[in-house]
Design an enzyme around this catalytic site. Sequence first.
Site, PDB file in Angstrom:
ATOM      1  N   THR A 133       1.546  -0.819  -4.341  1.00 60.19           N
ATOM      2  CA  THR A 133       1.725  -2.053  -3.580  1.00 60.19           C
ATOM      3  C   THR A 133       1.141  -3.263  -4.293  1.00 60.19           C
ATOM      4  O   THR A 133       0.195  -3.133  -5.081  1.00 60.19           O
ATOM      5  CB  THR A 133       1.045  -1.896  -2.194  1.00 60.19           C
ATOM      6  N   ASP A 134       1.670  -4.437  -3.960  1.00 63.56           N
ATOM      7  CA  ASP A 134       1.105  -5.683  -4.509  1.00 63.56           C
ATOM      8  C   ASP A 134      -0.270  -5.994  -3.911  1.00 63.56           C
ATOM      9  O   ASP A 134      -1.018  -6.814  -4.445  1.00 63.56           O
ATOM     10  CB  ASP A 134       2.058  -6.863  -4.275  1.00 63.56           C
ATOM     11  N   GLU A 135      -0.608  -5.326  -2.787  1.00 65.30           N
ATOM     12  CA  GLU A 135      -1.869  -5.660  -2.109  1.00 65.30           C
ATOM     13  C   GLU A 135      -3.092  -5.320  -2.952  1.00 65.30           C
ATOM     14  O   GLU A 135      -4.186  -5.811  -2.673  1.00 65.30           O
ATOM     15  CB  GLU A 135      -1.953  -4.945  -0.754  1.00 65.30           C
ATOM     16  N   TYR A 159      -6.894  -0.134   3.306  1.00 66.60           N
ATOM     17  CA  TYR A 159      -5.601   0.342   2.784  1.00 66.60           C
ATOM     18  C   TYR A 159      -5.436  -0.011   1.312  1.00 66.60           C
ATOM     19  O   TYR A 159      -5.177   0.857   0.470  1.00 66.60           O
ATOM     20  CB  TYR A 159      -4.443  -0.246   3.605  1.00 66.60           C
ATOM     21  N   LYS A 163      -5.233   2.373  -2.054  1.00 70.96           N
ATOM     22  CA  LYS A 163      -4.081   2.379  -2.975  1.00 70.96           C
ATOM     23  C   LYS A 163      -4.545   2.019  -4.387  1.00 70.96           C
ATOM     24  O   LYS A 163      -4.073   2.587  -5.377  1.00 70.96           O
ATOM     25  CB  LYS A 163      -2.998   1.396  -2.506  1.00 70.96           C
TER      26      LYS A 163
HETATM   27  P1  NAD Z   1       5.372   5.062   5.714  1.00 72.16           P
HETATM   28  O1  NAD Z   1       4.039   4.975   6.367  1.00 72.16           O
HETATM   29  O2  NAD Z   1       6.587   4.627   6.439  1.00 72.16           O
HETATM   30  O3  NAD Z   1       5.654   6.566   5.240  1.00 72.16           O
HETATM   31  C1  NAD Z   1       4.679   7.375   4.643  1.00 72.16           C
HETATM   32  C2  NAD Z   1       5.213   8.808   4.626  1.00 72.16           C
HETATM   33  O4  NAD Z   1       4.231   9.630   3.963  1.00 72.16           O
HETATM   34  C3  NAD Z   1       5.407   9.391   6.015  1.00 72.16           C
HETATM   35  O5  NAD Z   1       6.631  10.098   6.068  1.00 72.16           O
HETATM   36  C4  NAD Z   1       4.241  10.362   6.173  1.00 72.16           C
HETATM   37  O6  NAD Z   1       4.512  11.447   7.021  1.00 72.16           O
HETATM   38  C5  NAD Z   1       4.033  10.797   4.734  1.00 72.16           C
HETATM   39  N1  NAD Z   1       2.680  11.301   4.463  1.00 72.16           N
HETATM   40  C6  NAD Z   1       1.499  10.733   4.831  1.00 72.16           C
HETATM   41  N2  NAD Z   1       0.470  11.475   4.368  1.00 72.16           N
HETATM   42  C7  NAD Z   1       1.017  12.504   3.675  1.00 72.16           C
HETATM   43  C8  NAD Z   1       0.476  13.596   2.944  1.00 72.16           C
HETATM   44  N3  NAD Z   1      -0.844  13.781   2.845  1.00 72.16           N
HETATM   45  N4  NAD Z   1       1.319  14.479   2.359  1.00 72.16           N
HETATM   46  C9  NAD Z   1       2.668  14.308   2.464  1.00 72.16           C
HETATM   47  N5  NAD Z   1       3.233  13.294   3.148  1.00 72.16           N
HETATM   48  C10 NAD Z   1       2.422  12.403   3.745  1.00 72.16           C
HETATM   49  O7  NAD Z   1       5.204   4.282   4.354  1.00 72.16           O
HETATM   50  P2  NAD Z   1       6.271   3.401   3.547  1.00 72.16           P
HETATM   51  O8  NAD Z   1       6.261   2.030   4.089  1.00 72.16           O
HETATM   52  O9  NAD Z   1       7.540   4.139   3.446  1.00 72.16           O
HETATM   53  O10 NAD Z   1       5.546   3.346   2.116  1.00 72.16           O
HETATM   54  C11 NAD Z   1       5.786   4.353   1.143  1.00 72.16           C
HETATM   55  C12 NAD Z   1       4.940   4.061  -0.078  1.00 72.16           C
HETATM   56  O11 NAD Z   1       5.261   2.776  -0.598  1.00 72.16           O
HETATM   57  C13 NAD Z   1       3.436   4.015   0.216  1.00 72.16           C
HETATM   58  O12 NAD Z   1       2.766   4.614  -0.862  1.00 72.16           O
HETATM   59  C14 NAD Z   1       3.106   2.537   0.302  1.00 72.16           C
HETATM   60  O13 NAD Z   1       1.775   2.287  -0.090  1.00 72.16           O
HETATM   61  C15 NAD Z   1       4.097   1.961  -0.676  1.00 72.16           C
HETATM   62  N6  NAD Z   1       4.531   0.581  -0.415  1.00 72.16           N
HETATM   63  C16 NAD Z   1       4.998   0.227   0.818  1.00 72.16           C
HETATM   64  C17 NAD Z   1       5.471  -1.072   1.020  1.00 72.16           C
HETATM   65  C18 NAD Z   1       6.026  -1.517   2.360  1.00 72.16           C
HETATM   66  O14 NAD Z   1       6.300  -2.702   2.525  1.00 72.16           O
HETATM   67  N7  NAD Z   1       6.219  -0.630   3.319  1.00 72.16           N
HETATM   68  C19 NAD Z   1       5.466  -1.984  -0.034  1.00 72.16           C
HETATM   69  C20 NAD Z   1       4.965  -1.588  -1.283  1.00 72.16           C
HETATM   70  C21 NAD Z   1       4.529  -0.284  -1.458  1.00 72.16           C
HETATM   71  O1  DAU Z   2       2.675  -6.071   0.444  1.00 71.14           O
HETATM   72  C1  DAU Z   2       3.074  -4.735   0.536  1.00 71.14           C
HETATM   73  C2  DAU Z   2       2.533  -4.145   1.825  1.00 71.14           C
HETATM   74  O2  DAU Z   2       3.308  -4.688   2.881  1.00 71.14           O
HETATM   75  C3  DAU Z   2       2.585  -2.619   1.842  1.00 71.14           C
HETATM   76  O3  DAU Z   2       1.740  -2.115   0.841  1.00 71.14           O
HETATM   77  C4  DAU Z   2       2.152  -2.085   3.216  1.00 71.14           C
HETATM   78  O4  DAU Z   2       2.293  -0.682   3.248  1.00 71.14           O
HETATM   79  C5  DAU Z   2       3.040  -2.719   4.263  1.00 71.14           C
HETATM   80  O5  DAU Z   2       2.644  -2.286   5.552  1.00 71.14           O
HETATM   81  C6  DAU Z   2       2.985  -4.235   4.183  1.00 71.14           C
HETATM   82  O6  DAU Z   2       1.658  -4.711   4.549  1.00 71.14           O
HETATM   83  P1  DAU Z   2       1.466  -6.020   5.454  1.00 71.14           P
HETATM   84  O7  DAU Z   2       0.134  -5.964   6.075  1.00 71.14           O
HETATM   85  O8  DAU Z   2       1.852  -7.234   4.699  1.00 71.14           O
HETATM   86  O9  DAU Z   2       2.652  -5.729   6.522  1.00 71.14           O
HETATM   87  P2  DAU Z   2       2.708  -5.924   8.119  1.00 71.14           P
HETATM   88  O10 DAU Z   2       4.124  -5.741   8.518  1.00 71.14           O
HETATM   89  O11 DAU Z   2       1.669  -5.134   8.818  1.00 71.14           O
HETATM   90  O12 DAU Z   2       2.340  -7.462   8.288  1.00 71.14           O
HETATM   91  C7  DAU Z   2       3.084  -8.472   7.632  1.00 71.14           C
HETATM   92  C8  DAU Z   2       2.443  -9.800   7.957  1.00 71.14           C
HETATM   93  O13 DAU Z   2       2.662 -10.088   9.337  1.00 71.14           O
HETATM   94  C9  DAU Z   2       0.950  -9.809   7.760  1.00 71.14           C
HETATM   95  O14 DAU Z   2       0.561 -11.088   7.273  1.00 71.14           O
HETATM   96  C10 DAU Z   2       0.390  -9.575   9.162  1.00 71.14           C
HETATM   97  C11 DAU Z   2       1.419 -10.240  10.043  1.00 71.14           C
HETATM   98  N1  DAU Z   2       1.618  -9.635  11.376  1.00 71.14           N
HETATM   99  C12 DAU Z   2       1.825  -8.292  11.453  1.00 71.14           C
HETATM  100  C13 DAU Z   2       2.015  -7.676  12.662  1.00 71.14           C
HETATM  101  C14 DAU Z   2       2.228  -6.187  12.738  1.00 71.14           C
HETATM  102  C15 DAU Z   2       1.635 -10.421  12.509  1.00 71.14           C
HETATM  103  O15 DAU Z   2       1.468 -11.651  12.428  1.00 71.14           O
HETATM  104  N2  DAU Z   2       1.851  -9.819  13.702  1.00 71.14           N
HETATM  105  C16 DAU Z   2       2.007  -8.475  13.852  1.00 71.14           C
HETATM  106  O16 DAU Z   2       2.163  -7.966  14.989  1.00 71.14           O
END
Ligand code: NAD
Ligand code: DAU
Length: 366
Positions: A133-135, A159, A163
């Site tokens: 992630t970019d975070e 988180y 990561k």
């Molecule tokens: P998600 O939370 O939707 O899915 C995570 C999946 O991993 C789930 O299916 C869960 O059951 C599985 N899991 C959790 N722990 C596990 C374990 N110990 N063994 C096997 N499976 C396990 O997450 P996502 O949003 O699909 O993100 C996927 C990956 O991409 C993560 O590594 C996250 O850090 C990264 N990422 C997410 C975003 C985003 O915006 N969602 C952006 C950048 C990177």
């Molecule tokens: O940047 C990549 C990341 O993006 C991933 O690594 C994470 O897994 C993914 O969950 C996401 O993280 P964020 O914290 O940015 O996503 P989230 O959807 O939780 O929140 C997006 C923005 O919106 C953040 O600034 C918080 C805000 N927010 C979120 C929720 C859930 C609100 O204002 N209200 C809300 O109810």
Amino acid sequence: MTILVTGGAGFIGSNFVLDWLALGGEPVVNLDKLTYAGNLQNLASLEGNPKHVFVHGDMGDAALVTRLLAQHRPRAVVNFAAESHVDRSILGPGAFIQTNIVGTFQLLEAVRAYWGALDASAQAAFRFLHVSTDEVYGSLSKTDPAFTETNRYEPNSPYSASKAASDHLVRAYHHTYGLPVLTTNCSNNYGPYHFPEKLIPLMIVNAQAGKALPVYGDGQQVRDWLYVKDHCSAIRRVLDAGRVGEVYNVGGWNEKPNLEIVHTVCRLLDELKPRADAKPYKDQITYVTDRPGHDRRYAIDARKIEQELGWKPAETFESGIRKTVKWYLDNPDWVTNVQSGAYRDWLAQQYGGAQVSGTAAMARSS
Ligand code: NAD
Ligand code: DAU
């Protein structure tokens, strides 16, 4: 040939597996623990498909991973599995440490042993792609340049710290043991199968339910949004042509303040599914207490992946967000099952005891 995917029942992982197989990719062994974020319904269209082998298990279970590697002999591992929600990491960081750090470590150990025993040509061809992630880069001010791959790591939440630790482990396994790793650091994804506790799906679902649309703080935090299928195409491209040991930032060049995102979702809903009282959905916006330690701005400089590998997103934010809102409107059952918790019974309801193939066969083998 086969690939092993971890976390392939989650949001991005399931989109990746669906696209991979739709594009004619090799068989996928999909190892997922099915936490609250894992949803086998996302993969329902693969039922009976012998190219999808689902395994219900933990990537931190080294014995299980070792057995799967020996049995399926994958040419690559793509690691999506993680605890991914920042707010949950603030409430309870323990699971994040366990899965994102210890789990990745155990996975790496099992993969290192498997890879070490391959012959030289298989070793050279093998890849471990870590999805991150970019975070990990921390928070930007309004005027800072976007994150490049050489930015210092400054994670601010449990988180992102977990990561960041996993990224460092992956890097160390390359430098110390020569494991052929690739790491992608991507910005915020959105699209189908996004669990409705994250900003965009929460807004779509709450709006229709007549609930408040909770905006943290002043709503001026900036995220860089990428349609999930573009993230999946970037991962395929990096897996195919990325230079071993390299990091690639992935982003959509779509920086937007949260409030603008919420207004866009409201406008699309006004158009596609107007409220019964004809009032605008934006009336439901409610400002709530800010997230502790809330990162102000993320932005990805995606020039490296574009210049080296020729990858660019296919969707604009306008096209991607419209598709996303339509997907949620067209899939009310998916939303209902997530909200009611029924999706967690999917395994038992759908497959319990039956002699079936593909997705289901492996679900039983866990
Ligand atoms: P998600 O939370 O939707 O899915 C995570 C999946 O991993 C789930 O299916 C869960 O059951 C599985 N899991 C959790 N722990 C596990 C374990 N110990 N063994 C096997 N499976 C396990 O997450 P996502 O949003 O699909 O993100 C996927 C990956 O991409 C993560 O590594 C996250 O850090 C990264 N990422 C997410 C975003 C985003 O915006 N969602 C952006 C950048 C990177
Ligand atoms: O940047 C990549 C990341 O993006 C991933 O690594 C994470 O897994 C993914 O969950 C996401 O993280 P964020 O914290 O940015 O996503 P989230 O959807 O939780 O929140 C997006 C923005 O919106 C953040 O600034 C918080 C805000 N927010 C979120 C929720 C859930 C609100 O204002 N209200 C809300 O109810």
